[in-house]
Design a protein around this motif. Sequence first.
Motif, mmCIF file in Angstrom:
data_model
loop_
_atom_site.group_PDB
_atom_site.id
_atom_site.type_symbol
_atom_site.label_atom_id
_atom_site.label_comp_id
_atom_site.label_asym_id
_atom_site.label_seq_id
_atom_site.Cartn_x
_atom_site.Cartn_y
_atom_site.Cartn_z
ATOM 1 N N LEU A 141 0.837 -1.192 0.000
ATOM 2 C CA LEU A 141 0.000 0.000 0.000
ATOM 3 C C LEU A 141 0.879 1.251 0.000
ATOM 4 C CD1 LEU A 141 -2.465 -1.172 2.803
ATOM 5 C CD2 LEU A 141 -2.789 -1.410 0.318
ATOM 6 N N MET A 142 0.308 2.348 -0.474
ATOM 7 C CA MET A 142 1.025 3.631 -0.482
ATOM 8 C C MET A 142 0.189 4.679 0.242
ATOM 9 S SD MET A 142 2.732 3.842 -4.290
ATOM 10 C CE MET A 142 3.674 5.273 -3.774
ATOM 11 N N VAL A 143 0.831 5.359 1.197
ATOM 12 C CA VAL A 143 0.170 6.419 1.962
ATOM 13 C C VAL A 143 1.040 7.661 1.883
ATOM 14 C CG1 VAL A 143 -0.744 7.120 4.196
ATOM 15 C CG2 VAL A 143 -0.825 4.701 3.521
ATOM 16 N N GLY A 144 0.540 8.680 1.215
ATOM 17 C CA GLY A 144 1.291 9.925 1.080
ATOM 18 C C GLY A 144 2.627 9.736 0.390
ATOM 19 N N GLY A 145 2.683 8.857 -0.600
ATOM 20 C CA GLY A 145 3.912 8.609 -1.341
ATOM 21 C C GLY A 145 4.848 7.628 -0.667
ATOM 22 N N LYS A 146 4.484 7.123 0.499
ATOM 23 C CA LYS A 146 5.314 6.171 1.227
ATOM 24 C C LYS A 146 4.715 4.775 1.113
ATOM 25 C CE LYS A 146 7.118 5.221 5.869
ATOM 26 N NZ LYS A 146 7.134 5.681 7.284
ATOM 27 N N THR A 147 5.555 3.777 0.737
ATOM 28 C CA THR A 147 5.083 2.398 0.596
ATOM 29 C C THR A 147 5.093 1.701 1.952
ATOM 30 O OG1 THR A 147 5.958 2.262 -1.658
ATOM 31 C CG2 THR A 147 5.453 0.185 -0.559
ATOM 32 N N VAL A 148 3.966 1.082 2.282
ATOM 33 C CA VAL A 148 3.837 0.362 3.546
ATOM 34 C C VAL A 148 3.224 -1.011 3.265
ATOM 35 C CG1 VAL A 148 3.610 2.438 4.957
ATOM 36 C CG2 VAL A 148 1.565 1.386 3.971
ATOM 37 N N GLY A 241 -12.078 6.082 3.962
ATOM 38 C CA GLY A 241 -11.974 6.054 2.506
ATOM 39 C C GLY A 241 -11.068 4.956 1.984
ATOM 40 N N SER A 242 -10.325 4.301 2.873
ATOM 41 C CA SER A 242 -9.368 3.267 2.453
ATOM 42 C C SER A 242 -9.905 1.852 2.603
ATOM 43 C CB SER A 242 -8.076 3.394 3.266
ATOM 44 O OG SER A 242 -7.475 4.656 3.068
ATOM 45 N N THR A 243 -10.968 1.693 3.355
ATOM 46 C CA THR A 243 -11.465 0.349 3.681
ATOM 47 C C THR A 243 -11.766 -0.479 2.437
ATOM 48 O OG1 THR A 243 -12.399 1.162 5.760
ATOM 49 C CG2 THR A 243 -13.219 -0.937 4.929
ATOM 50 N N ASP A 244 -12.616 0.046 1.552
ATOM 51 C CA ASP A 244 -13.010 -0.713 0.349
ATOM 52 C C ASP A 244 -11.817 -0.967 -0.568
ATOM 53 O OD1 ASP A 244 -15.595 -0.827 1.213
ATOM 54 O OD2 ASP A 244 -16.299 0.864 0.010
ATOM 55 N N LEU A 245 -10.904 -0.003 -0.660
ATOM 56 C CA LEU A 245 -9.733 -0.166 -1.532
ATOM 57 C C LEU A 245 -8.837 -1.307 -1.043
ATOM 58 C CD1 LEU A 245 -8.758 3.577 -2.127
ATOM 59 C CD2 LEU A 245 -9.880 2.023 -3.738
ATOM 60 N N VAL A 246 -8.687 -1.426 0.259
ATOM 61 C CA VAL A 246 -7.850 -2.494 0.820
ATOM 62 C C VAL A 246 -8.505 -3.855 0.589
ATOM 63 C CG1 VAL A 246 -6.915 -3.449 2.972
ATOM 64 C CG2 VAL A 246 -6.764 -0.992 2.510
ATOM 65 N N VAL A 247 -9.818 -3.927 0.783
ATOM 66 C CA VAL A 247 -10.534 -5.195 0.554
ATOM 67 C C VAL A 247 -10.410 -5.623 -0.902
ATOM 68 C CG1 VAL A 247 -12.800 -6.298 0.538
ATOM 69 C CG2 VAL A 247 -12.144 -4.836 2.459
ATOM 70 N N PRO A 261 1.216 -1.898 -5.768
ATOM 71 C CA PRO A 261 0.943 -0.955 -4.673
ATOM 72 C C PRO A 261 -0.326 -0.139 -4.933
ATOM 73 C CG PRO A 261 3.268 -0.927 -5.253
ATOM 74 C CD PRO A 261 2.580 -1.756 -6.296
ATOM 75 N N VAL A 262 -1.181 -0.091 -3.933
ATOM 76 C CA VAL A 262 -2.451 0.630 -4.046
ATOM 77 C C VAL A 262 -2.333 1.946 -3.295
ATOM 78 C CG1 VAL A 262 -4.915 0.573 -3.528
ATOM 79 C CG2 VAL A 262 -3.732 -1.525 -4.221
ATOM 80 N N GLU A 263 -2.578 3.040 -3.984
ATOM 81 C CA GLU A 263 -2.514 4.371 -3.370
ATOM 82 C C GLU A 263 -3.774 4.608 -2.542
ATOM 83 O OE1 GLU A 263 -0.765 7.948 -2.423
ATOM 84 O OE2 GLU A 263 0.105 6.563 -3.897
#
Length: 385
Positions: A141-148, A241-247, A261-263
Amino acid sequence: MPGYGSGPAGPTGGPALGTVPVGDSREAGWPGPEQDAAGHPAAVPAPAPRPALGEGAPLPAAKRKVPAKPAKKKGRNKLVLACGGLFALFGVAYGAGLLLNHSDVPKGTTVLGVDISGTRDEAVSKLQTAFGNRAAAPLQLMVGGKTVELKPEKAGLSLDGQTTVRNAAGSDYNPVTVIGSLFGSERAAEPVMPTDEEKLQVALQELAGAAGSATEGTITFDTGKAVAVPGKPGSTLDVDGSTDLVVKAFRAMVATGTSDPVELPVTTKEPVVDQAELDRAMKEFAEPAMSANATVKIGTKPIAFGAKSLPKILSMQVVDGHLVEKYDLEALKSTYGNTWDGILITRGTGEKTAVTPQDVAGALGKALRGKTPAERTVVVDTNAS
């Protein structure tokens, strides 16, 4: 002298032949002939002549002509035979398909393109072999340009093989499906991938605290003592706003085996915990917790928790705007190890069970708030009711 009647006399003096005495016949009760208006006997009509043979008279039964039956149409017979043959062939094919599909999961059943037909145990094993590693791999996953990374198990994401197979099991009596199985047709079953919404929310909130620029006010125990850390505003992960994207990312990874990676969306955040809340939490819990060892005793065996073990076990989390302590149960269990093995605690139901990390955490929470050595030692009652 008058005679029998007024008609002419016969040779013997009586009435002439062919006449009947009207008066006497009536008196005698004989039926007289019908008369016309003048009183004369009415003429009797002669019988009608019989028609000649062949001129209107019915023919003898032996000579009557019987209408000929219409000839059967040959084309119609062929059509009936052809339909009967097709029906018989259909029955044979349907029976053969049912015979082949006698297993728990019918022949040709697939999940995401993988054939899982066979017994239920075989089907579950096939699912685990094909998708087990995919379902356990960390999401990128990507949060604010950072990969996690986010582990599906921690986020409450999983592939439920047992339920998937249970839904796919059972005979399918649809003729199209049964006969189609003879020719290698597929019967696609949907994979069951449940989501634990609560675990996903907690995992994303932790991710937000680690990946965004905004920080929340908290208390750390990394140095062996309690340290208040004020929060600061900034960008953070938009959890809702991230819940559905992660699923969706998890399900795509299970289906394809790859995870790009999903932004995830971010939002601006102000700290929930202000200085006043930090001061309260420090005074009521954090400072007393790290002031001295806290001892938990179960049965005859005590264990002391202090500056080395507590930083691995303790952390703080925000609940309804307040800081509350959180215990890492795995770290806690690792600390006390096998010390209390074999000791049973009587529960409220009367059942006796082994010591659990939750039992130890409850006792430790009381000991950490104590101010005197006596208050900082808590004995777990094994006969609690």
